[in-house]
Motif scaffolding. Structure first.
Motif, PDB file in Angstrom:
ATOM      1  N   ALA A  34      -5.274  34.463  59.726  1.00 54.10           N
ATOM      2  CA  ALA A  34      -6.727  34.652  59.815  1.00 54.10           C
ATOM      3  C   ALA A  34      -6.940  36.081  60.290  1.00 54.10           C
ATOM      4  O   ALA A  34      -5.971  36.821  60.498  1.00 54.10           O
ATOM      5  CB  ALA A  34      -7.369  33.643  60.766  1.00 54.10           C
ATOM      6  N   HIS A  35      -8.201  36.472  60.469  1.00 48.74           N
ATOM      7  CA  HIS A  35      -8.462  37.835  60.908  1.00 48.74           C
ATOM      8  C   HIS A  35      -9.566  37.851  61.942  1.00 48.74           C
ATOM      9  O   HIS A  35     -10.537  37.099  61.850  1.00 48.74           O
ATOM     10  CB  HIS A  35      -8.872  38.719  59.726  1.00 48.74           C
ATOM     11  CG  HIS A  35      -9.259  40.114  60.139  1.00 48.74           C
ATOM     12  ND1 HIS A  35     -10.572  40.499  60.333  1.00 48.74           N
ATOM     13  CD2 HIS A  35      -8.496  41.201  60.428  1.00 48.74           C
ATOM     14  CE1 HIS A  35     -10.598  41.762  60.716  1.00 48.74           C
ATOM     15  NE2 HIS A  35      -9.355  42.214  60.777  1.00 48.74           N
ATOM     16  N   THR A  36      -9.393  38.724  62.941  1.00 53.83           N
ATOM     17  CA  THR A  36     -10.437  38.946  63.926  1.00 53.83           C
ATOM     18  C   THR A  36     -10.718  40.437  64.028  1.00 53.83           C
ATOM     19  O   THR A  36      -9.784  41.253  64.068  1.00 53.83           O
ATOM     20  CB  THR A  36     -10.058  38.385  65.302  1.00 53.83           C
ATOM     21  OG1 THR A  36     -11.065  38.743  66.254  1.00 53.83           O
ATOM     22  CG2 THR A  36      -8.718  38.913  65.789  1.00 53.83           C
ATOM     23  N   ASN A  37     -11.994  40.787  64.046  1.00 52.69           N
ATOM     24  CA  ASN A  37     -12.375  42.192  64.204  1.00 52.69           C
ATOM     25  C   ASN A  37     -12.123  42.701  65.614  1.00 52.69           C
ATOM     26  O   ASN A  37     -11.948  43.907  65.821  1.00 52.69           O
ATOM     27  CB  ASN A  37     -13.860  42.375  63.876  1.00 52.69           C
ATOM     28  CG  ASN A  37     -14.150  42.241  62.391  1.00 52.69           C
ATOM     29  OD1 ASN A  37     -13.266  42.414  61.565  1.00 52.69           O
ATOM     30  ND2 ASN A  37     -15.394  41.934  62.059  1.00 52.69           N
ATOM     31  N   ASN A  38     -12.097  41.777  66.572  1.00 50.03           N
ATOM     32  CA  ASN A  38     -11.950  42.160  67.981  1.00 50.03           C
ATOM     33  C   ASN A  38     -10.825  41.370  68.629  1.00 50.03           C
ATOM     34  O   ASN A  38     -11.062  40.365  69.316  1.00 50.03           O
ATOM     35  CB  ASN A  38     -13.270  41.916  68.726  1.00 50.03           C
ATOM     36  CG  ASN A  38     -14.414  42.716  68.138  1.00 50.03           C
ATOM     37  OD1 ASN A  38     -14.402  43.946  68.159  1.00 50.03           O
ATOM     38  ND2 ASN A  38     -15.418  42.012  67.615  1.00 50.03           N
TER      39      ASN A  38
ATOM     40  N   PRO B 158      -8.018  40.083  71.226  1.00 53.99           N
ATOM     41  CA  PRO B 158      -8.084  40.014  72.696  1.00 53.99           C
ATOM     42  C   PRO B 158      -7.514  41.255  73.376  1.00 53.99           C
ATOM     43  O   PRO B 158      -8.059  41.725  74.375  1.00 53.99           O
ATOM     44  CB  PRO B 158      -7.255  38.770  73.023  1.00 53.99           C
ATOM     45  CG  PRO B 158      -7.320  37.927  71.787  1.00 53.99           C
ATOM     46  CD  PRO B 158      -7.378  38.891  70.644  1.00 53.99           C
ATOM     47  N   SER B 159      -6.425  41.787  72.834  1.00 52.97           N
ATOM     48  CA  SER B 159      -5.798  42.958  73.441  1.00 52.97           C
ATOM     49  C   SER B 159      -6.500  44.254  73.047  1.00 52.97           C
ATOM     50  O   SER B 159      -6.278  45.288  73.659  1.00 52.97           O
ATOM     51  CB  SER B 159      -4.331  43.039  73.009  1.00 52.97           C
ATOM     52  OG  SER B 159      -4.245  43.276  71.609  1.00 52.97           O
ATOM     53  N   GLY B 160      -7.296  44.199  71.991  1.00 61.61           N
ATOM     54  CA  GLY B 160      -7.928  45.398  71.467  1.00 61.61           C
ATOM     55  C   GLY B 160      -7.077  46.150  70.464  1.00 61.61           C
ATOM     56  O   GLY B 160      -7.538  47.128  69.876  1.00 61.61           O
ATOM     57  N   PHE B 161      -5.832  45.695  70.257  1.00 61.77           N
ATOM     58  CA  PHE B 161      -4.924  46.367  69.338  1.00 61.77           C
ATOM     59  C   PHE B 161      -5.061  45.799  67.937  1.00 61.77           C
ATOM     60  O   PHE B 161      -5.164  44.591  67.751  1.00 61.77           O
ATOM     61  CB  PHE B 161      -3.481  46.246  69.814  1.00 61.77           C
ATOM     62  CG  PHE B 161      -3.240  46.837  71.173  1.00 61.77           C
ATOM     63  CD1 PHE B 161      -3.830  48.035  71.547  1.00 61.77           C
ATOM     64  CD2 PHE B 161      -2.424  46.193  72.089  1.00 61.77           C
ATOM     65  CE1 PHE B 161      -3.611  48.580  72.799  1.00 61.77           C
ATOM     66  CE2 PHE B 161      -2.201  46.725  73.344  1.00 61.77           C
ATOM     67  CZ  PHE B 161      -2.797  47.926  73.706  1.00 61.77           C
ATOM     68  N   TRP B 162      -5.006  46.651  66.943  1.00 63.81           N
ATOM     69  CA  TRP B 162      -5.243  46.268  65.556  1.00 63.81           C
ATOM     70  C   TRP B 162      -4.299  45.186  65.062  1.00 63.81           C
ATOM     71  O   TRP B 162      -4.671  44.338  64.240  1.00 63.81           O
ATOM     72  CB  TRP B 162      -5.102  47.500  64.655  1.00 63.81           C
ATOM     73  CG  TRP B 162      -3.688  47.989  64.534  1.00 63.81           C
ATOM     74  CD1 TRP B 162      -3.018  48.792  65.404  1.00 63.81           C
ATOM     75  CD2 TRP B 162      -2.769  47.672  63.485  1.00 63.81           C
ATOM     76  NE1 TRP B 162      -1.730  49.002  64.973  1.00 63.81           N
ATOM     77  CE2 TRP B 162      -1.551  48.332  63.785  1.00 63.81           C
ATOM     78  CE3 TRP B 162      -2.846  46.906  62.309  1.00 63.81           C
ATOM     79  CZ2 TRP B 162      -0.426  48.236  62.964  1.00 63.81           C
ATOM     80  CZ3 TRP B 162      -1.729  46.814  61.495  1.00 63.81           C
ATOM     81  CH2 TRP B 162      -0.528  47.477  61.821  1.00 63.81           C
ATOM     82  N   TYR B 163      -3.048  45.207  65.541  1.00 62.71           N
ATOM     83  CA  TYR B 163      -2.021  44.292  65.050  1.00 62.71           C
ATOM     84  C   TYR B 163      -2.072  42.908  65.709  1.00 62.71           C
ATOM     85  O   TYR B 163      -1.376  41.990  65.275  1.00 62.71           O
ATOM     86  CB  TYR B 163      -0.623  44.890  65.252  1.00 62.71           C
ATOM     87  CG  TYR B 163      -0.355  45.312  66.682  1.00 62.71           C
ATOM     88  CD1 TYR B 163      -0.075  44.386  67.686  1.00 62.71           C
ATOM     89  CD2 TYR B 163      -0.391  46.655  67.046  1.00 62.71           C
ATOM     90  CE1 TYR B 163       0.165  44.777  68.985  1.00 62.71           C
ATOM     91  CE2 TYR B 163      -0.147  47.063  68.336  1.00 62.71           C
ATOM     92  CZ  TYR B 163       0.130  46.121  69.309  1.00 62.71           C
ATOM     93  OH  TYR B 163       0.354  46.510  70.596  1.00 62.71           O
ATOM     94  N   ASP B 164      -2.879  42.754  66.737  1.00 64.09           N
ATOM     95  CA  ASP B 164      -2.935  41.494  67.487  1.00 64.09           C
ATOM     96  C   ASP B 164      -3.820  40.496  66.733  1.00 64.09           C
ATOM     97  O   ASP B 164      -4.937  40.193  67.144  1.00 64.09           O
ATOM     98  CB  ASP B 164      -3.466  41.761  68.899  1.00 64.09           C
ATOM     99  CG  ASP B 164      -3.342  40.545  69.802  1.00 64.09           C
ATOM    100  OD1 ASP B 164      -2.677  39.575  69.394  1.00 64.09           O
ATOM    101  OD2 ASP B 164      -3.925  40.568  70.906  1.00 64.09           O
ATOM    102  N   GLN B 165      -3.299  39.971  65.638  1.00 64.10           N
ATOM    103  CA  GLN B 165      -4.019  39.065  64.757  1.00 64.10           C
ATOM    104  C   GLN B 165      -3.433  37.658  64.840  1.00 64.10           C
ATOM    105  O   GLN B 165      -2.284  37.480  65.261  1.00 64.10           O
ATOM    106  CB  GLN B 165      -3.952  39.582  63.315  1.00 64.10           C
ATOM    107  CG  GLN B 165      -4.613  40.931  63.095  1.00 64.10           C
ATOM    108  CD  GLN B 165      -6.119  40.885  63.274  1.00 64.10           C
ATOM    109  OE1 GLN B 165      -6.772  39.878  62.974  1.00 64.10           O
ATOM    110  NE2 GLN B 165      -6.697  41.975  63.778  1.00 64.10           N
ATOM    111  N   PRO B 166      -4.209  36.638  64.456  1.00 63.94           N
ATOM    112  CA  PRO B 166      -3.730  35.250  64.566  1.00 63.94           C
ATOM    113  C   PRO B 166      -2.420  35.019  63.818  1.00 63.94           C
ATOM    114  O   PRO B 166      -2.315  35.280  62.625  1.00 63.94           O
ATOM    115  CB  PRO B 166      -4.871  34.448  63.943  1.00 63.94           C
ATOM    116  CG  PRO B 166      -6.087  35.290  64.139  1.00 63.94           C
ATOM    117  CD  PRO B 166      -5.615  36.700  63.987  1.00 63.94           C
TER     118      PRO B 166
END
Length: 369
Positions: free
Chosen positions: A92-96, A98-106
């Motif tokens: 999935a994808h989140t624009n924001n 939790p860590s604020g880092f681009w790679y921190d995706q579900p």
């Protein structure tokens, strides 16, 4: 025609802008269109952009990130030459994040040793002269392939899903000419031979895994922490360059270092193309079609290590859709050929893994149009 060629691109940002444009034209949803991103070291000055995509069937998610002078993953070598494009796949994808880092995706892939997010990547020379080839497969499963040519050397990234064998959970697959730890080149001038020597074949099994498959395999998801991805490399958790996720993925194209592992226990004994592959820069290989003197399209089948790991038993999970192992002996990079004889009218665009008559001899791959 499902491919597009772009010339005269100067850097990684320009390349990603064209990738987003092409993907949208092929029915992919652009979730973040080259959004300016801040570096992961906490400083405020932007050093790249991120491009987030979703496949037409909404099953494949991926985020590309350009590097403009700083590392973009937690662990990377050759940071002094931090210019390129990174890729992570996710469910999935989140624009924001939790860590604020681009790679921190579900459910992005992580190292088994410390749960650090990993991915694939390629170097891109800043202020260079790059040619971009984009290909899209829609059926039987979505696949997006990005090929960047610089000074005659190709680098590749791919994002999509397997054509499954059987019914199992997962299927998201992505690959690159390098993994995230190795994506930056050691050459300050981005010299061609250095870039080639540091690269691995797309969708191959090699020591430093650069192909990753999302799959619930046996009891791996029940481990603590869960193992949700398989990696096509050495099962060495201590060596970060191996990018080991906790389960092994095997593919029929293997590099010499894998084939040399006769008794050490990590080579996957599956039907492979080792007898067909080029042995060195001058070896033409054996995958040449004697009927029409071009080449044979060889399927890229993905195999996974089954429980218990110690028995070294692998099962086929599916096929990489629309991408095939070929010989480049009688074909030219980036050109179209009617390879699938005797069925006429089916064209394939062909690419070397790095360059024709280079490190991988005549080995390459074709993409069905």
């Amino acid at each position: 025609m499902s491919y597009q060629k772009y010339t005269g691109l100067t850097d990684a940002v320009a390349i990603l802008q064209k990738v987003g444009e092409f993907a949208a034209a092929q029915g992919w949803t652009v979730l973040q269109n080259c959004i300016v991103d801040v570096p992961i070291d906490g400083t405020g000055t932007s050093d790249g952009v991120k491009l987030a995509l979703k496949s037409p069937d909404s099953k494949v998610f991926g985020v590309f990130r350009s590097a403009g002078g700083k590392k973009i993953f937690p662990s990377q070598k050759n940071e002094q030459n931090a210019h390129g494009i990174g890729l992570v796949a996710c469910t999935a994808h989140t624009n924001n994040p939790p860590s604020g880092f681009w790679y921190d995706q579900p459910n992005a892939p992580v190292l088994v040793a410390n749960q650090e997010v990993i991915g694939a990547g390629i170097p891109v020379k800043p202020q260079g002269e790059h040619t971009l080839y984009c290909n899209a497969i829609l059926e039987p499963a979505p696949m997006l392939i990005v090929s960047v040519e610089t000074a005659g050397v190709f680098q590749h990234l791919a994002l999509g899903a397997l054509e499954k064998i059987g019914d199992w959970d997962g299927g998201l697959i992505f690959s690159g000419s390098r993994n995230s730890y190795n994506m930056f080149t050691s050459s300050a001038t981005f010299e061609a031979t250095a870039i080639e020597a540091e690269s691995v074949p797309l969708f191959s099994m090699t020591t430093c895994a650069a192909t990753f498959l999302r799959a619930d395999i046996d009891a791996a998801p029940l481990r603590s922490p869960s193992v949700l991805w398989a990696s096509a490399g050495k099962n060495d958790a201590a060596d970060i360059s191996c990018a080991y996720t906790g389960k092994q993925l095997a593919l029929p194209v293997k590099t010499k270092d894998v084939l040399a592992d006769e008794n050490k226990g990590w080579n996957a004994y599956i039907p492979d193309y080792s007898l067909l592959q080029s042995k060195d820069t001058t070896d033409t290989g054996c995958n040449v079609n004697t009927l029409n003197c071009i080449t044979m399209n060889m399927n890229l089948v993905a195999y996974a290590l089954r429980d218990p790991d110690g028995l070294r038993n692998f099962s086929p999970l599916g096929y990489v859709p629309g991408v095939y192992f070929i010989s480049m002996r009688n074909v030219a990079p980036g050109q179209l050929y009617e390879i699938s004889y005797p069925k006429s009218g089916m064209l394939h665009q062909v690419f070397p893994y790095t360059r024709r008559r280079g490190l991988y001899g005549m080995d390459g791959f074709s993409i069905q149009q």
